[in-house]
Motif scaffolding. Structure first.
Motif, mmCIF file in Angstrom:
data_model
loop_
_atom_site.group_PDB
_atom_site.id
_atom_site.type_symbol
_atom_site.label_atom_id
_atom_site.label_comp_id
_atom_site.label_asym_id
_atom_site.label_seq_id
_atom_site.Cartn_x
_atom_site.Cartn_y
_atom_site.Cartn_z
ATOM 1 N N ASP A 274 33.715 50.260 -5.775
ATOM 2 C CA ASP A 274 34.616 49.111 -5.921
ATOM 3 C C ASP A 274 33.996 48.139 -6.920
ATOM 4 O O ASP A 274 32.941 47.552 -6.664
ATOM 5 C CB ASP A 274 34.818 48.443 -4.562
ATOM 6 C CG ASP A 274 35.814 47.299 -4.617
ATOM 7 O OD1 ASP A 274 36.312 46.974 -5.722
ATOM 8 O OD2 ASP A 274 36.077 46.713 -3.557
ATOM 9 N N LEU A 275 34.646 47.948 -8.044
ATOM 10 C CA LEU A 275 34.126 47.071 -9.090
ATOM 11 C C LEU A 275 34.576 45.626 -8.910
ATOM 12 O O LEU A 275 34.138 44.742 -9.649
ATOM 13 C CB LEU A 275 34.575 47.583 -10.465
ATOM 14 C CG LEU A 275 34.153 49.026 -10.818
ATOM 15 C CD1 LEU A 275 34.670 49.391 -12.206
ATOM 16 C CD2 LEU A 275 32.643 49.182 -10.729
ATOM 17 N N GLY A 276 35.448 45.384 -7.960
ATOM 18 C CA GLY A 276 35.906 44.022 -7.724
ATOM 19 C C GLY A 276 36.843 43.491 -8.796
ATOM 20 O O GLY A 276 37.045 42.270 -8.898
ATOM 21 N N ARG A 277 37.409 44.386 -9.549
ATOM 22 C CA ARG A 277 38.350 44.003 -10.613
ATOM 23 C C ARG A 277 39.251 45.184 -10.925
ATOM 24 O O ARG A 277 38.991 46.304 -10.492
ATOM 25 C CB ARG A 277 37.593 43.599 -11.875
ATOM 26 C CG ARG A 277 36.714 44.710 -12.439
ATOM 27 C CD ARG A 277 36.126 44.382 -13.792
ATOM 28 N NE ARG A 277 35.208 45.409 -14.250
ATOM 29 C CZ ARG A 277 35.538 46.566 -14.786
ATOM 30 N NH1 ARG A 277 36.828 46.877 -14.909
ATOM 31 N NH2 ARG A 277 34.628 47.432 -15.186
ATOM 32 N N ARG A 278 40.302 44.926 -11.696
ATOM 33 C CA ARG A 278 41.199 45.993 -12.100
ATOM 34 C C ARG A 278 40.509 46.902 -13.114
ATOM 35 O O ARG A 278 39.788 46.424 -14.006
ATOM 36 C CB ARG A 278 42.474 45.402 -12.711
ATOM 37 C CG ARG A 278 43.507 46.452 -13.104
ATOM 38 C CD ARG A 278 44.749 45.802 -13.699
ATOM 39 N NE ARG A 278 45.343 44.884 -12.728
ATOM 40 C CZ ARG A 278 45.722 43.652 -13.003
ATOM 41 N NH1 ARG A 278 45.557 43.164 -14.232
ATOM 42 N NH2 ARG A 278 46.257 42.891 -12.075
#
Length: 305
Positions: A274-278
């Motif tokens: 999960d990169l925490g962004r689109r």
């Protein structure tokens, strides 16, 4: 000694030949009272090809001392399947299990499959499972509401084609995959009524498998033990119909010869961080390649290996 299905009342669809016939005979040998359903059609749904098949199986059961009645309903006909359930109750006073087995094939590569062929195959397999089971469930729910304890069974028929796909059988594979998913939903929804639902994906010699895999299906026919004989699946069906199986539901079994494999089905595989962004479109390829490389390899589609 009483069999494990003593007193159980069972509908077996497509029971005039092959697996269905083996199930009906095996269930009767274990003490079940059987409604032997068969429309009398050929492997491609040709009408009239095996007329009288249900009656012949009933005669075999009675000759062996069992109890059975014949039924020739179209399993995808809503009203006719309601009549089949009513026939079971009228003949034997109750209904305990439905074994959905009826079907036929219209093998065709996807690029050649017509809408008519697609509809015919999905109708008999998927709608056929729905109609028969739905009327049985209506009866069982009414019995439960009336205060009568229910210990009922739905046994569906999927296929390896439905679990992993089969070249030249897109409609059949899609219908059988739908049946596997239907089984999971039935198990989840119907447990509250005392109904279990399980499915089979048999590896056996039938009129349908002989159309696509004749060499394989006849390869050991003369051996001391023929692993492709349809009778090999009958003991599992009898156990699933019996009261002994009440704690098992929502499973897909793949019987072959004397072995029983349980399918693990779709489950979560590798997941990216999960990169925490689109994500950016250009990032997706590398992520997917890593996921594919890290997953457990899928079984190959029949006909590709």
């Amino acid at each position: 000694m009483a069999g494990i299905c003593e007193g159980r009342v069972v509908i077996v669809t497509g029971a005039g030949n092959g697996l269905g016939r083996a199930y009906a005979l095996g269930l009767a040998a274990e003490g079940a009272k059987v409604v032997v359903n068969d429309l009398g059609v050929g492997t491609h749904g040709e009408s009239g090809e095996t007329m009288g098949a249900a009656e012949k199986v009933v005669a075999e059961i009675k000759a062996a001392g069992g109890e059975a009645v014949a039924n020739t309903a179209d399993v995808a006909d809503w009203d006719a399947t309601k009549g089949m359930v009513e026939q079971a109750i009228a003949a034997f006073g109750r209904l305990d299990a439905v074994v959905n087995n009826a079907g036929f094939v219209r093998d065709r590569m996807f690029v050649s499959c017509t809408p008519e062929e697609w509809d015919a195959v999905t109708r008999v397999h998927l709608r056929g499972h729905f109609c028969t089971s739905r009327h049985a469930v209506d009866y069982w729910r009414a019995q439960q509401k009336a205060g009568n304890p229910i210990d009922a069974r739905i046994i569906n028929t999927s296929s390896g084609a439905g679990l992993q796909g089969s070249v030249g059988q897109s409609a059949y594979s899609a219908a059988k995959a739908g049946i596997a998913a239907l089984t999971l939903v039935q198990a989840a929804e119907l447990a509250r009524y005392g109904i279990t639902a399980n499915a089979l994906a048999p590896n056996a010699r039938t009129r349908m498998t002989m159309t696509a895999f004749a060499d394989t299906m006849t390869s050991q026919q003369d051996a001391a033990f023929d692993p492709y004989a349809p009778e090999n699946t009958a003991p599992l069906v009898a156990w699933l119909v019996s009261e002994q199986s009440k704690s098992v539901t929502g499973q897909v079994f793949e019987p072959f010869g004397s072995t029983i494999r349980i399918s693990e089905g779709w489950t979560d595989g590798p997941t990216s961080a999960d990169l925490g962004r689109r994500l950016e479109p250009g990032e997706v390829g590398e992520i997917v390649e890593a996921l594919v490389a890290g997953r457990t390899p899928a079984k190959p589609v029949y006909g590709t290996a």
